[in-house]
Design an enzyme around this catalytic site. Structure first.
Site, PDB file in Angstrom:
ATOM      1  N   ALA A  90     -25.656 -29.903 -26.849  1.00 28.46           N
ATOM      2  CA  ALA A  90     -25.972 -31.130 -25.986  1.00 28.46           C
ATOM      3  C   ALA A  90     -25.361 -31.104 -24.649  1.00 28.46           C
ATOM      4  O   ALA A  90     -24.161 -30.392 -24.312  1.00 28.46           O
ATOM      5  CB  ALA A  90     -25.395 -32.284 -26.816  1.00 28.46           C
ATOM      6  N   GLY A 137     -20.916 -30.934 -21.553  1.00 31.49           N
ATOM      7  CA  GLY A 137     -21.733 -30.303 -22.674  1.00 31.49           C
ATOM      8  C   GLY A 137     -20.888 -30.297 -24.076  1.00 31.49           C
ATOM      9  O   GLY A 137     -19.663 -30.177 -23.832  1.00 31.49           O
ATOM     10  N   ASP A 138     -21.446 -29.936 -25.066  1.00 32.52           N
ATOM     11  CA  ASP A 138     -20.571 -29.725 -26.453  1.00 32.52           C
ATOM     12  C   ASP A 138     -21.677 -28.912 -27.276  1.00 32.52           C
ATOM     13  O   ASP A 138     -22.763 -29.120 -27.341  1.00 32.52           O
ATOM     14  CB  ASP A 138     -20.177 -30.935 -27.032  1.00 32.52           C
ATOM     15  CG  ASP A 138     -19.330 -30.565 -28.050  1.00 32.52           C
ATOM     16  OD1 ASP A 138     -18.365 -30.304 -27.751  1.00 32.52           O
ATOM     17  OD2 ASP A 138     -19.616 -31.125 -29.094  1.00 32.52           O
ATOM     18  N   THR A 139     -21.088 -28.006 -27.862  1.00 27.77           N
ATOM     19  CA  THR A 139     -21.711 -27.192 -28.677  1.00 27.77           C
ATOM     20  C   THR A 139     -21.236 -27.360 -30.161  1.00 27.77           C
ATOM     21  O   THR A 139     -19.981 -27.048 -30.392  1.00 27.77           O
ATOM     22  CB  THR A 139     -21.956 -25.928 -28.372  1.00 27.77           C
ATOM     23  OG1 THR A 139     -22.421 -25.778 -26.980  1.00 27.77           O
ATOM     24  CG2 THR A 139     -22.592 -24.724 -29.143  1.00 27.77           C
TER      25      THR A 139
END
Length: 190
Positions: free
Chosen positions: A105, A68-70
């Protein structure tokens, strides 16, 4: 079915625990996270999550990989994961009294290398921050390494007027989307 969390974030691991999931291993991807020229924040978050998943999948054949990535963004501007007080102060000053977006994401890669992607889009509005509030927040050191210079699950919660969207996504992992992807991949939940 082995589940590998492709993230060094202790928050993501804790969030998975909220839905009863404990990864078998944690293996951060350690990729270049520099945004591409003119890359939109949502596209950037999705790309980085996908790249992390792809890299870690090569190291764990046959396992499910969750990455994930924020990203915190004001318009098309991607705010950094703050590493200095000056960066954090600049982010908080920019966010003061205004709305911004948080894109979270995730990518799930199965044992055959097929990937599924989801994006959670959220809106956060800070109150107009007084200089003393920014100073106190900076002094608490909670901002270090956080996208946009704040942690919604900490003291910053008292500075946020409204949240539209997923609280867990703003923390770093959209749990609804994560649970949905894991269930669809046959991972035992419930």
């Amino acid at each position: 079915m082995r589940l590998i969390l492709a993230s060094a974030s202790p928050r993501r691991r804790d969030l998975l625990g909220q839905i009863g999931v404990a990864p078998d291993a944690v293996d951060p991807a350690d990729i270049d996270e520099t945004p591409h020229k003119a890359e939109r924040p949502a596209d950037y978050a999705a790309r980085v999550a996908a790249e992390k998943g792809a890299v870690v999948a090569t190291r764990h054949p046959g396992a499910l990989i969750l990455s994930g990535d924020t990203v915190v963004a004001v318009g098309r501007r991607i705010l950094p994961k703050t590493e200095s007080e000056d960066e954090a102060r600049a982010c908080l000053s920019l966010l003061s009294g205004r709305r911004h977006q948080v894109f979270s994401a995730i990518t799930l890669v199965n044992g055959e290398g097929r990937a599924w992607h989801r994006l959670s889009t959220n809106i956060v509005t800070f109150k107009r921050l007084e200089q003393a509030e920014i100073d106190a927040y900076i002094a608490g050191d909670e901002w270090r390494g956080k996208a946009g210079g704040y942690a919604v699950q900490g003291r910053a919660a008292g500075l946020i007027r409204t949240i539209q969207g997923s609280h867990s996504a703003i923390m770093g992992l959209p749990l609804y989307e994560t649970r949905t992807l894991l269930k669809a991949a046959g991972y035992p939940i419930d």
